[in-house]
Design an enzyme around this catalytic site. Structure first.
Site, PDB file in Angstrom:
ATOM      1  N   CYS A  13       3.330  -3.688   9.854  1.00  0.00           N
ATOM      2  CA  CYS A  13       2.078  -2.969   9.598  1.00  0.00           C
ATOM      3  C   CYS A  13       1.802  -3.037   8.095  1.00  0.00           C
ATOM      4  CB  CYS A  13       2.128  -1.537  10.123  1.00  0.00           C
ATOM      5  SG  CYS A  13       3.281  -0.422   9.292  1.00  0.00           S
ATOM      6  N   ASN A  16       4.726  -0.273   6.307  1.00  0.00           N
ATOM      7  CA  ASN A  16       6.067  -0.175   6.897  1.00  0.00           C
ATOM      8  C   ASN A  16       6.653   1.230   6.799  1.00  0.00           C
ATOM      9  OD1 ASN A  16       9.337  -1.678   6.424  1.00  0.00           O
ATOM     10  ND2 ASN A  16       8.306  -1.298   8.341  1.00  0.00           N
ATOM     11  N   CYS A  18       4.765   3.852   8.869  1.00  0.00           N
ATOM     12  CA  CYS A  18       4.225   4.569  10.029  1.00  0.00           C
ATOM     13  C   CYS A  18       4.417   3.773  11.315  1.00  0.00           C
ATOM     14  CB  CYS A  18       2.742   4.897   9.831  1.00  0.00           C
ATOM     15  SG  CYS A  18       2.398   6.076   8.493  1.00  0.00           S
ATOM     16  N   ARG A  19       3.547   2.807  11.542  1.00  0.00           N
ATOM     17  CA  ARG A  19       3.527   2.123  12.831  1.00  0.00           C
ATOM     18  C   ARG A  19       4.726   1.196  13.063  1.00  0.00           C
ATOM     19  NH1 ARG A  19      -2.287  -0.327  11.991  1.00  0.00           N
ATOM     20  NH2 ARG A  19      -1.433  -0.347   9.889  1.00  0.00           N
ATOM     21  N   SER A  20       5.015   0.306  12.122  1.00  0.00           N
ATOM     22  CA  SER A  20       6.075  -0.681  12.384  1.00  0.00           C
ATOM     23  C   SER A  20       7.471  -0.071  12.485  1.00  0.00           C
ATOM     24  CB  SER A  20       6.028  -1.838  11.381  1.00  0.00           C
ATOM     25  OG  SER A  20       6.135  -1.401  10.056  1.00  0.00           O
ATOM     26  N   ASP A 130      -3.721   2.894  12.384  1.00  0.00           N
ATOM     27  CA  ASP A 130      -2.870   3.519  11.374  1.00  0.00           C
ATOM     28  C   ASP A 130      -3.051   5.038  11.424  1.00  0.00           C
ATOM     29  OD1 ASP A 130      -1.389   4.229   9.170  1.00  0.00           O
ATOM     30  OD2 ASP A 130      -2.305   2.744   7.841  1.00  0.00           O
TER      31      ASP A 130
END
Length: 158
Positions: A13, A16, A18-20, A130
């Site tokens: 993301c 690196n 939050c999402r990933s 995000d």
């Protein structure tokens, strides 16, 4: 990074944090629960260099903890080597995708298959938004999407 006989996936993301890292932690737990963790190299990274060395966002960590998942990941930026070492690079949105494709073109003979993680979503929600400027509910939505997508990705690659 990837070793003979092992599959490899890098979740990506923007930052690196939050999402990933959520996707990485979810996939690690699924692979562990399925008894195939030793067959995988799993990591996550960022297209930006903003958060290198940082722990994931506290809201993301809290969301994972609610679901019984822990992670000690530290943010890192995607490297040229990642395009050679990972079989799959799965990202969260169109901006990540275009940035990864741009960087990949600079790596001669790269091997990674670059895709949206959301392309595996059985509910067809291709973009994982995000949650950084959002609420705990937005992190929960990211978690749910990652669970659906990672489950489908693991099934395709079993």
């Amino acid at each position: 990074m990837a070793t003979a006989g092992r599959k490899s996936v890098l979740f990506v993301c923007l930052g690196n944090i939050c999402r990933s890292p959520i996707a990485e932690a979810v996939f690690m737990k699924m692979a562990t629960d399925a008894g195939v963790i030793d067959k995988w190299v799993i990591d996550s990274g960022a297209t930006s260099d903003w958060n290198i060395g940082s722990l994931p966002d506290a809201r993301g960590l809290a969301c994972l903890r609610i679901h019984g998942i822990e992670t000690d990941h530290r943010a890192r930026q995607v490297t040229r080597e990642d395009f050679m070492n990972f079989e799959y690079i799965l990202c969260m949105d169109e901006n990540n995708l275009s940035e990864l494709n741009r960087k990949a073109k600079l790596v001669k003979g790269y091997k990674a298959k670059i895709e949206l993680l959301g392309s595996y979503d059985p509910e067809k929600q291709r973009i994982i938004k995000d949650p950084y400027y959002g609420s705990d509910e937005d992190f929960e939505k990211v978690y749910d999407q990652c669970v659906r997508c990672c489950k489908a990705f693991l099934e395709v690659n079993s």
